[in-house]
Design an enzyme around this catalytic site. Sequence first.
Site, PDB file in Angstrom:
ATOM      1  N   CYS A 137       1.561  -0.887   0.923  1.00 35.36           N
ATOM      2  CA  CYS A 137       0.342   0.016   1.170  1.00 35.36           C
ATOM      3  C   CYS A 137       0.781   1.420   0.905  1.00 35.36           C
ATOM      4  CB  CYS A 137      -0.212  -0.205   2.439  1.00 35.36           C
ATOM      5  SG  CYS A 137      -1.331   0.785   2.884  1.00 35.36           S
ATOM      6  N   CYS A 140      -0.886   3.913   3.187  1.00 31.46           N
ATOM      7  CA  CYS A 140      -0.271   3.910   4.338  1.00 31.46           C
ATOM      8  C   CYS A 140       0.990   4.750   4.196  1.00 31.46           C
ATOM      9  CB  CYS A 140       0.012   2.792   5.102  1.00 31.46           C
ATOM     10  SG  CYS A 140      -1.313   1.257   4.790  1.00 31.46           S
ATOM     11  N   ASP A 141       1.989   4.388   3.427  1.00 31.80           N
ATOM     12  CA  ASP A 141       3.274   5.113   3.365  1.00 31.80           C
ATOM     13  C   ASP A 141       3.355   6.169   2.266  1.00 31.80           C
ATOM     14  OD1 ASP A 141       3.679   3.056   5.293  1.00 31.80           O
ATOM     15  OD2 ASP A 141       4.099   1.641   3.854  1.00 31.80           O
TER      16      ASP A 141
END
Length: 315
Positions: A137, A140-141
């Site tokens: 992701c 997200c990261d």
Amino acid sequence: MITPPDYDVIIVGGGPAGLTAGLYTCRARLKTLLIEEMFVGGQVATTEMVENYPGFKNGISGPELIQNMEEQAKKFGLEILTGGIEGLSVGKDDLKQVKLSNRELSCTALIIASGTKPNELGVKGESELKGRGVSYCATCDGPFFRGLDIAVIGGGNSAVEEGVFLTKYVKKVYIIHRRNELRADKIVQERAFNNEKIELVWDTVLDSIDGDETVNGIEVRNVKTGVLSKLKVGGVFMYVGVKPNTEFLKGVVTVDKRGFVITDDEMKTSEPGMFAAGDVRVKLLRQIATAVGDGATAAFAAERYIEDLKHAETN
Ligand code: NAP
């Protein structure tokens, strides 16, 4: 005497397909519960910008789009419950039973909109370094990889879009693809080709991921020449396709060999009163625009199924 169900309709999954189905069943005045395992939104919730959903000429962020869908459905009475589903069955009077960890709920019609999750490649180092440089992701990261060189594996829309997105944070992105042509939409490809931070590595597969505490490199193999090489990267983003979230309905409805639910064009599955919508079903194009269409159709078909049962009871 027929036992009344807890709900007219239960929807499994809170992505665009499930939320649209909920909007439609609630407007049809059917008592509806949507069950979501993690958080509402599915894959859209982790998409930075959605540009191909009509009606938003400047695009819209994934979280904002999904929040609008959720609020709209709730406004018409959709109930949302967070919880994992352990099993499904068809009980007395054809009622569908949904087994959660702490209770069982019944409904007349069930809509499966449980979506997909990312495939894992299964290469050496992948599971060991998951969350320590191996990610599925980018939204997200991505910020954790600021200033590093990273690799993105895959050549579809997810790999190329997320590769472009990651250039906001990282120094360089290698997009490693097993063929010499991308699968992503042409407009998405153009953005990658025109981005100086992106290097396409063609005809190449990932063999292993190296690192102790965190990822520090990968070994890749050219599939045409067989030549192995090492790339020094601080992170690997995997976008090698998706698999359906259908473990909980094994043996209940017919799925294809990859596990996607087989439906007809009214979203009916092999089990009467069970419908499927969105990415979880066998279909040509997995997009938000097609998911909402599926959700609306599944809701309408579920409404008709419930009406037909009522007429059969009164005749
Ligand atoms: P995808 O379209 O299935 O692409 C997966 C990519 O991974 C392909 O390029 C495939 O290579 C490669 N791949 C698969 N198995 C591999 C392996 N074992 N080793 C190396 N490479 C491998 O998956 P996705 O990009 O995650 O997208 C999933 C669905 O969501 C698609 O329908 C996509 O269109 C949709 N989506 C749409 C948007 C959008 O509309 N903006 C954004 C994201 C996702 P090959 O090309 O050689 O098969």
